[in-house]
Design a protein around this motif. Structure first.
Motif, PDB file in Angstrom:
ATOM      1  N   ILE B 175     -13.040 -30.751 -76.867  1.00  0.00           N
ATOM      2  CA  ILE B 175     -14.380 -31.286 -76.679  1.00  0.00           C
ATOM      3  C   ILE B 175     -14.421 -32.162 -75.431  1.00  0.00           C
ATOM      4  O   ILE B 175     -15.328 -32.046 -74.604  1.00  0.00           O
ATOM      5  N   ARG B 176     -13.413 -32.992 -75.263  1.00  0.00           N
ATOM      6  CA  ARG B 176     -13.395 -33.892 -74.103  1.00  0.00           C
ATOM      7  C   ARG B 176     -13.367 -33.073 -72.801  1.00  0.00           C
ATOM      8  O   ARG B 176     -14.102 -33.356 -71.852  1.00  0.00           O
ATOM      9  N   TYR B 177     -12.536 -32.056 -72.814  1.00  0.00           N
ATOM     10  CA  TYR B 177     -12.447 -31.197 -71.622  1.00  0.00           C
ATOM     11  C   TYR B 177     -13.787 -30.510 -71.357  1.00  0.00           C
ATOM     12  O   TYR B 177     -14.285 -30.492 -70.233  1.00  0.00           O
ATOM     13  N   SER B 178     -14.380 -29.965 -72.408  1.00  0.00           N
ATOM     14  CA  SER B 178     -15.636 -29.223 -72.234  1.00  0.00           C
ATOM     15  C   SER B 178     -16.755 -30.137 -71.764  1.00  0.00           C
ATOM     16  O   SER B 178     -17.546 -29.763 -70.901  1.00  0.00           O
ATOM     17  N   VAL B 179     -16.812 -31.325 -72.337  1.00  0.00           N
ATOM     18  CA  VAL B 179     -17.849 -32.268 -71.926  1.00  0.00           C
ATOM     19  C   VAL B 179     -17.624 -32.689 -70.473  1.00  0.00           C
ATOM     20  O   VAL B 179     -18.580 -32.871 -69.714  1.00  0.00           O
ATOM     21  N   GLY B 180     -16.357 -32.796 -70.102  1.00  0.00           N
ATOM     22  CA  GLY B 180     -16.047 -33.083 -68.691  1.00  0.00           C
ATOM     23  C   GLY B 180     -16.669 -32.042 -67.775  1.00  0.00           C
ATOM     24  O   GLY B 180     -17.325 -32.373 -66.783  1.00  0.00           O
ATOM     25  N   ARG B 181     -16.509 -30.768 -68.144  1.00  0.00           N
ATOM     26  CA  ARG B 181     -17.099 -29.690 -67.332  1.00  0.00           C
ATOM     27  C   ARG B 181     -18.620 -29.820 -67.315  1.00  0.00           C
ATOM     28  O   ARG B 181     -19.258 -29.631 -66.292  1.00  0.00           O
ATOM     29  N   LEU B 182     -19.165 -30.123 -68.494  1.00  0.00           N
ATOM     30  CA  LEU B 182     -20.620 -30.240 -68.602  1.00  0.00           C
ATOM     31  C   LEU B 182     -21.172 -31.275 -67.628  1.00  0.00           C
ATOM     32  O   LEU B 182     -22.138 -31.014 -66.910  1.00  0.00           O
ATOM     33  N   VAL B 183     -20.537 -32.446 -67.614  1.00  0.00           N
ATOM     34  CA  VAL B 183     -21.042 -33.536 -66.773  1.00  0.00           C
ATOM     35  C   VAL B 183     -21.093 -33.103 -65.311  1.00  0.00           C
ATOM     36  O   VAL B 183     -22.111 -33.295 -64.623  1.00  0.00           O
ATOM     37  N   LYS B 184     -20.015 -32.480 -64.857  1.00  0.00           N
ATOM     38  CA  LYS B 184     -19.986 -32.020 -63.466  1.00  0.00           C
ATOM     39  C   LYS B 184     -21.066 -30.967 -63.218  1.00  0.00           C
ATOM     40  O   LYS B 184     -21.709 -30.936 -62.177  1.00  0.00           O
ATOM     41  N   MET B 185     -21.242 -30.120 -64.211  1.00  0.00           N
ATOM     42  CA  MET B 185     -22.206 -29.028 -64.061  1.00  0.00           C
ATOM     43  C   MET B 185     -23.625 -29.589 -63.936  1.00  0.00           C
ATOM     44  O   MET B 185     -24.415 -29.116 -63.117  1.00  0.00           O
ATOM     45  N   VAL B 186     -23.935 -30.566 -64.764  1.00  0.00           N
ATOM     46  CA  VAL B 186     -25.268 -31.167 -64.703  1.00  0.00           C
ATOM     47  C   VAL B 186     -25.492 -31.773 -63.317  1.00  0.00           C
ATOM     48  O   VAL B 186     -26.526 -31.548 -62.683  1.00  0.00           O
ATOM     49  N   ASN B 187     -24.504 -32.517 -62.845  1.00  0.00           N
ATOM     50  CA  ASN B 187     -24.648 -33.115 -61.520  1.00  0.00           C
ATOM     51  C   ASN B 187     -24.831 -32.047 -60.453  1.00  0.00           C
ATOM     52  O   ASN B 187     -25.676 -32.171 -59.567  1.00  0.00           O
ATOM     53  N   GLU B 188     -24.031 -31.010 -60.575  1.00  0.00           N
ATOM     54  CA  GLU B 188     -24.064 -29.982 -59.544  1.00  0.00           C
ATOM     55  C   GLU B 188     -25.415 -29.282 -59.479  1.00  0.00           C
ATOM     56  O   GLU B 188     -26.045 -29.226 -58.413  1.00  0.00           O
ATOM     57  N   VAL B 189     -25.875 -28.756 -60.621  1.00  0.00           N
ATOM     58  CA  VAL B 189     -27.123 -27.976 -60.569  1.00  0.00           C
ATOM     59  C   VAL B 189     -28.328 -28.858 -60.263  1.00  0.00           C
ATOM     60  O   VAL B 189     -29.254 -28.417 -59.590  1.00  0.00           O
ATOM     61  N   SER B 190     -28.302 -30.097 -60.746  1.00  0.00           N
ATOM     62  CA  SER B 190     -29.448 -30.950 -60.417  1.00  0.00           C
ATOM     63  C   SER B 190     -29.401 -31.336 -58.944  1.00  0.00           C
ATOM     64  O   SER B 190     -30.437 -31.525 -58.312  1.00  0.00           O
ATOM     65  N   GLY B 191     -28.193 -31.432 -58.401  1.00  0.00           N
ATOM     66  CA  GLY B 191     -28.073 -31.729 -56.982  1.00  0.00           C
ATOM     67  C   GLY B 191     -28.569 -30.595 -56.106  1.00  0.00           C
ATOM     68  O   GLY B 191     -29.334 -30.805 -55.159  1.00  0.00           O
ATOM     69  N   SER B 192     -28.153 -29.389 -56.453  1.00  0.00           N
ATOM     70  CA  SER B 192     -28.523 -28.248 -55.610  1.00  0.00           C
ATOM     71  C   SER B 192     -29.877 -27.664 -56.007  1.00  0.00           C
ATOM     72  O   SER B 192     -30.420 -26.808 -55.306  1.00  0.00           O
ATOM     73  N   GLY B 193     -30.407 -28.117 -57.128  1.00  0.00           N
ATOM     74  CA  GLY B 193     -31.738 -27.676 -57.540  1.00  0.00           C
ATOM     75  C   GLY B 193     -31.797 -26.259 -58.075  1.00  0.00           C
ATOM     76  O   GLY B 193     -32.860 -25.637 -58.096  1.00  0.00           O
ATOM     77  N   GLU B 194     -30.674 -25.725 -58.530  1.00  0.00           N
ATOM     78  CA  GLU B 194     -30.684 -24.357 -59.067  1.00  0.00           C
ATOM     79  C   GLU B 194     -31.122 -24.352 -60.524  1.00  0.00           C
ATOM     80  O   GLU B 194     -30.583 -25.087 -61.350  1.00  0.00           O
ATOM     81  N   GLN B 195     -32.070 -23.518 -60.839  1.00  0.00           N
ATOM     82  CA  GLN B 195     -32.556 -23.421 -62.217  1.00  0.00           C
ATOM     83  C   GLN B 195     -32.670 -21.962 -62.630  1.00  0.00           C
ATOM     84  O   GLN B 195     -33.136 -21.120 -61.853  1.00  0.00           O
TER      85      GLN B 195
END
Lengths: 303, 303
Positions: B175-195
DNA sequence: TTCAAATTGTACTACCTGTATAAAAATATA
DNA sequence: TATATTTTTATACAGGTAGTACAATTTGAA
């Protein structure tokens, strides 16, 4: 008769797509394909075995198409990877493979479950191998994790995208988006050094030894394709031609899809194939490949 | 008798865990729980309906536990989120929910399929709501995508982790590992604006209107908990107490788990509940909440 | 034409879900 | 306690499925 059996497979697949696996009774299959019960049980020992036969025919084609896309291309080119993905996803959708998979997990049939499980692992291994091509050997320790996550991520994206745009799915778009996430993920985990699973697990799960080695598989497929072309070109007797191609396919299948390929069988088949006297160079190469394969396997087994 | 029925549910659940849903015949259930066929069909119209009853009891507990973990905590705290995840995953594993889900997708039962589908969507909505808590309103456009991907990613990580460490699973670590990926993913897509998907889709898939509004759900649960406490504290007649709690639970269930909550029923129940004459303040608040809920629903329906 | 193999039709066993119903048991009511 | 009502049981039944068995027929090749 081979064609008759093949026809049953085809008809049953149609029924399964329309009505689902469980909902299709054997009687339905009999009526639809116009055979009697006795014949059915002469061909297949159960409905499950028929389903496996369907899977196998689909996968044979899928693997071939997938490798054709790679032929003569740079394996590190991620665009090719996306093309391969798209091809597979379209095939999955057309054949309703995912749904049939899910259905299968319910049956009691241990063989069937195991087969599906192996197929899933095979898909995972394929991702892993391609990721090594694309991201490089140095990222290896993280690529099994990424394969696992990518499999899940892509599946969900596709599933919900289908739900969102029932009529006009945008498979291409979804794949591009998912691969975008993948690339970032690979960079991220390899940068921070986080690892969840050892890639060695793959060999434990799929004890196929060199099968995990992409070089081996690619070489095998390459030789196989070349030999096949030579056979169809140089042998004009149709019966002979078919015979040799069947032999070739048997070797390929035994090496790639059996957990313990039978050495004596393959060697015997190879020597029969030699009788065709075509394309001796490729033939020798194939023999050498098989030789090194078994040598390595034996080494592995004695350690 | 309620207990008798509850016992059948329990016994059947045990059998389903041991042998699987399909593999358990109704006769097995009759033998194991010691009732006759007539009684069974008096309780449930089919095996599927029994399974739904099992699901519902599990989910009722799960939702409660999940909300208890959040009680009095900062919803933006990602550690709490991980605790909630762990609790759910352990429950899933214990009850073999995932396997039972997969089994269900094979049956012909449309109702059952629909129920499971709705549950999956419910889980997705929960992720979405929690992600808004954690990552903030401004990330909203990307959070459905992230919920979809996280659901797939986590599921696969857990599944293969289980396969890797059969005996000693490390759910927490995964869970910790997966949530780690999630956090980066949220930052990434919101940064690049991909939806990929509009979050509005959720309301289309789960037409529950305000149910998607986490504020509403939280408020409802809050009032419900407070009222329940007041009832158990101030009403000493056990029968009365149970009656009022049942009324409260009915309102909660109708609002949260029905696609079209029946206004007249809820209002009537509320006025009966008023008769208990306890905790008037919370009572008024609950009434107001329900009022605004239906006002908004009507607005939505006329547009 | 002959012979072996494949195919068919049919009957059969054994299991399943779900319905129907009369008798028995439990529960509520007066 | 006696009576009425509901719940439960036992049992038989209808209609469906998977798979087996086997004699009779068709097919295809020598």
């Amino acid at each position: 008769m081979y064609n008759r059996k093949q026809n049953v497979i085809k008809m049953a697949h149609q029924l399964f797509i329309e009505k689902g696996f469980q909902a299709t009774s054997i009687q339905d299959i009999l009526d639809y394909s116009g055979i009697s019960k006795g014949t059915f049980y002469n061909y297949f020992s159960s409905k499950s075995e028929l389903l496996i036969a369907i899977y196998k025919t689909i996968y044979k084609k899928l693997e071939k198409d997938r490798n054709d896309l790679l032929l003569g291309q740079d394996p590190a080119n991620i665009e090719i990877f996306m093309k391969q993905l798209e091809m597979q996803m379209i095939s999955n959708r057309k054949n309703k493979l995912i749904i049939l998979y899910e259905e299968v997990m319910s049956t009691n049939d241990v063989d069937l479950k195991q087969y599906v499980q192996r197929t899933r692992l095979g898909s995972l291994r394929w991702y892993y191998g391609r990721f090594i091509d694309i991201f490089g050997e140095d990222k290896k320790p993280y690529l099994l994790d990424c394969a696992i996550m990518f499999q899940g991520l892509l599946q969900h994206n596709l599933q919900y995208n289908r739900m969102a745009n029932k009529s006009s799915e945008k498979i291409n778009q979804v794949i591009r988006y998912s691969v975008g996430r993948l690339v970032k993920m690979v960079n991220e985990v390899s940068g921070s050094g986080e690892q969840l699973h050892e890639p060695e697990l793959l060999e434990k799960w799929l004890p196929g030894c060199q099968k995990n080695d992409f070089g081996f598989k690619n070489q095998l497929l390459h030789h196989s394709v070349t030999l096949r072309k030579a056979i169809t070109k140089n042998i004009h007797d149709e019966g002979e031609q078919e015979k040799y191609i069947e032999l070739l396919e048997f070797i390929q299948d035994e090496l790639l899809h059996t957990s313990m390929p039978r050495k004596f069988l393959i060697e015997s088949t190879l020597s029969t194939l030699k009788g065709s006297a075509v394309c001796e160079k490729e033939h020798r190469q194939l023999e050498e490949l098989v030789d090194t394969y078994f040598k390595q396997t034996e080494e592995r087994e004695t350690t």
